[in-house]
Scaffold this motif. Structure first.
Motif, short mmCIF file in Angstrom:
data_model
loop_
_atom_site.label_atom_id
_atom_site.label_comp_id
_atom_site.label_asym_id
_atom_site.label_seq_id
_atom_site.Cartn_x
_atom_site.Cartn_y
_atom_site.Cartn_z
N ALA B 275 0.84 -1.20 0.00
CA ALA B 275 0.00 0.00 0.00
C ALA B 275 0.88 1.25 0.00
O ALA B 275 0.64 2.20 -0.77
CB ALA B 275 -0.92 -0.02 1.22
N ASP B 276 1.91 1.22 0.82
CA ASP B 276 2.82 2.36 0.90
C ASP B 276 3.54 2.58 -0.43
O ASP B 276 3.63 3.70 -0.93
CB ASP B 276 3.84 2.07 2.03
CG ASP B 276 4.68 3.29 2.34
OD1 ASP B 276 4.24 4.41 2.01
OD2 ASP B 276 5.78 3.13 2.90
N SER B 279 1.26 4.04 -3.02
CA SER B 279 0.97 5.46 -2.82
C SER B 279 2.18 6.32 -3.21
O SER B 279 2.03 7.42 -3.72
CB SER B 279 0.52 5.73 -1.38
OG SER B 279 1.64 5.94 -0.56
N ARG B 280 3.37 5.77 -3.03
CA ARG B 280 4.56 6.55 -3.42
C ARG B 280 4.67 6.74 -4.92
O ARG B 280 5.23 7.72 -5.39
CB ARG B 280 5.83 5.86 -2.93
CG ARG B 280 6.00 5.99 -1.44
CD ARG B 280 7.35 5.51 -1.04
NE ARG B 280 7.34 5.15 0.36
CZ ARG B 280 8.45 4.99 1.08
NH1 ARG B 280 9.62 5.15 0.52
NH2 ARG B 280 8.36 4.65 2.34
N TYR B 283 -0.43 5.68 -6.87
CA TYR B 283 -1.67 4.91 -6.94
C TYR B 283 -2.37 4.99 -5.59
O TYR B 283 -1.75 5.24 -4.55
CB TYR B 283 -1.41 3.45 -7.25
CG TYR B 283 -0.97 3.19 -8.67
CD1 TYR B 283 -1.91 2.95 -9.68
CD2 TYR B 283 0.38 3.20 -9.01
CE1 TYR B 283 -1.51 2.71 -10.97
CE2 TYR B 283 0.79 2.97 -10.31
CZ TYR B 283 -0.16 2.72 -11.29
OH TYR B 283 0.24 2.49 -12.57
N GLU B 284 -3.66 4.71 -5.62
CA GLU B 284 -4.40 4.70 -4.37
C GLU B 284 -5.27 3.47 -4.36
O GLU B 284 -5.89 3.13 -5.37
CB GLU B 284 -5.26 5.96 -4.29
CG GLU B 284 -5.84 6.21 -2.93
CD GLU B 284 -6.78 7.42 -2.94
OE1 GLU B 284 -7.43 7.64 -1.91
OE2 GLU B 284 -6.87 8.09 -3.99
N THR B 286 -8.61 1.86 -3.23
CA THR B 286 -9.90 2.23 -2.65
C THR B 286 -10.83 1.03 -2.71
O THR B 286 -10.72 0.19 -3.59
CB THR B 286 -10.57 3.39 -3.42
OG1 THR B 286 -10.53 3.08 -4.80
CG2 THR B 286 -9.87 4.70 -3.14
#
Lengths: 120, 291
Positions: B275-276, B279-280, B283-284, B286
């Protein structure tokens, strides 16, 4: 100054591509020339592409670290880009992990990062 | 006596070709070395015939007697057949001693025929037997060599496979690599893992690397240092390193050993690491509303 250390200015960023056959004197000249250019052009960052370097010794490692520290004092962020695996391992073994520089995979990545920062 | 040394053997092999092949095969079954469980009668027969044919070729080229040298060109056909047969059989689990017994079993049928033909010439008989024995013994030794070479090749291959297995670098997402480490880490393996990882970063232009230690039971100081060096080298290349799945034991060890984790990002699980990482790179993750 030899062609081993040509400096280009793009978007307020100084770009330096270090050549494979750079000598110790070349790199000292580069250090001097680069610090002057940073002030002259009021550059916000310096990007050093070292993808051509296949080996580094402690001297080159130290100069790279010094360049970063000098630039930082002159208010410019240093990026070291394109480091080869063998070079990265050597620098880590030597304990020279360039704490003052940012790193990126390539010039493109560094510029992308810089643009992101300027917007933010 | 018109026939000279080894010519008698040659004549026997040519005239009684089928009988020799039959006798050779039956000697094998008598001695219990014919492994019908590993290859069929037909295959066994084909291989045996090919060997006898190649043997005839070798003797025809006159390369026996004092000049006998299995490594010479005259014997290349026989060597090739032997290599094929030996490799084929070693792959199916025939043992080197079975293979040697198989080759040596050729002696009996040939010797009996020699005895019939040369009963009146004991001196020739001994010489023929001696020369033929040299040839057959050389085959048996050669078979053993092929066996050993084959084993070495398999061991080499397996070692390479083991090494690849122990350092898997997986492209989890575009620009995201993961390195799931399992088992015991030692310095040599840690070094190997590092080299492999850095090369892959270069090839794939990966921006984030997740080193997952979920499967690692214990680490010592050296390995902990290696992990941190690896993280430093990854950063130098311009990528980011996330270490995930550190077990409580390893965490305690690292702190007790005084290993400075510095600026290395750590995440509890590989899931949080991913996930981290996503996000870097923008991307997200949801959740769909309906679920």
């Amino acid at each position: 100054m030899s062609s081993a250390s040509a400096i280009y200015l793009v978007e307020g960023v100084l770009l330096v591509a270090i050549q494979e056959d750079i000598s110790d004197t070349d790199i000292l000249d580069l250090q001097e020339a680069l610090s002057e250019r940073v002030v002259d052009e009021a550059a916000r960052a310096v990007v050093m592409d070292i993808s051509a370097l296949e080996i580094v010794d402690t001297f080159v490692g130290r100069i790279l670290a010094q360049l970063a520290s000098v630039s930082k004092l002159l208010d410019a962020q240093t990026y070291v880009v394109g480091m080869r695996p063998a070079v990265a391992m050597t620098l880590v073994e030597l304990g020279m992990d360039l704490p003052e520089s940012k790193t990126a995979l390539s010039l493109t990545h560094a510029l992308k990062d810089l643009r992101g920062e300027s917007r933010g | 006596m018109t026939e000279t040394a080894t010519e008698t053997v040659l004549t026997i092999l040519q005239n009684d070709f089928e009988e020799i092949v039959d006798a050779w095969i039956s000697t094998q079954s008598d001695e219990g070395v014919q492994r019908t469980d590993l290859f069929s009668h037909k295959e066994g027969r084909e291989q045996t015939s090919a060997l006898v044919r190649a043997l005839v070729t070798g003797i025809e080229k006159g390369a026996t007697g004092d000049r006998f040298d299995l490594a010479s060109d005259a014997w290349s056909e026989l060597r090739n057949v032997l290599v094929d047969v030996t490799q084929e059989r070693s792959e199916r689990g025939v043992t080197p001693s079975d293979m040697a017994s198989f080759v040596l079993a050729l002696k009996a049928p040939v010797f009996y025929r020699l005895k019939d033909r040369l009963a009146k010439y004991p001196a020739n008989l001994v010489e023929e037997i001696w020369l033929f024995t040299r040839v057959v013994d050389a085959f048996a030794v050669y078979c053993t060599e092929v066996f050993i070479a084959e084993r070495d090749r398999i061991i080499e291959q397996q070692r390479d496979q083991m090494q690849e297995l122990s350092t898997p670098v997986v492209e989890l997402w575009d620009k995201v690599l993961t390195l799931p480490l399992i088992g015991t880490m030692d310095s040599a393996r840690a070094q190997e893992v590092m080299e492999n990882l850095l090369e892959t970063i270069l090839q794939r232009q990966a921006e984030v690397v997740i080193v997952d230690l979920t499967g690692v039971q214990t680490v010592d100081t050296q390995v902990a240092q290696h992990m941190l060096r690896m993280a430093a080298a990854v950063r130098l290349m311009g990528a980011e390193c996330i270490i995930s799945g550190i077990s409580p034991t390893i965490a305690q060890t690292m702190v007790q050993l005084g290993v400075d984790v510095g600026e290395v990002t750590t995440r509890s699980t590989i899931r949080n690491g991913l996930a981290d990482a996503l996000s870097r790179i923008g991307y997200e993750i949801t959740k769909k509303k309906d679920h």
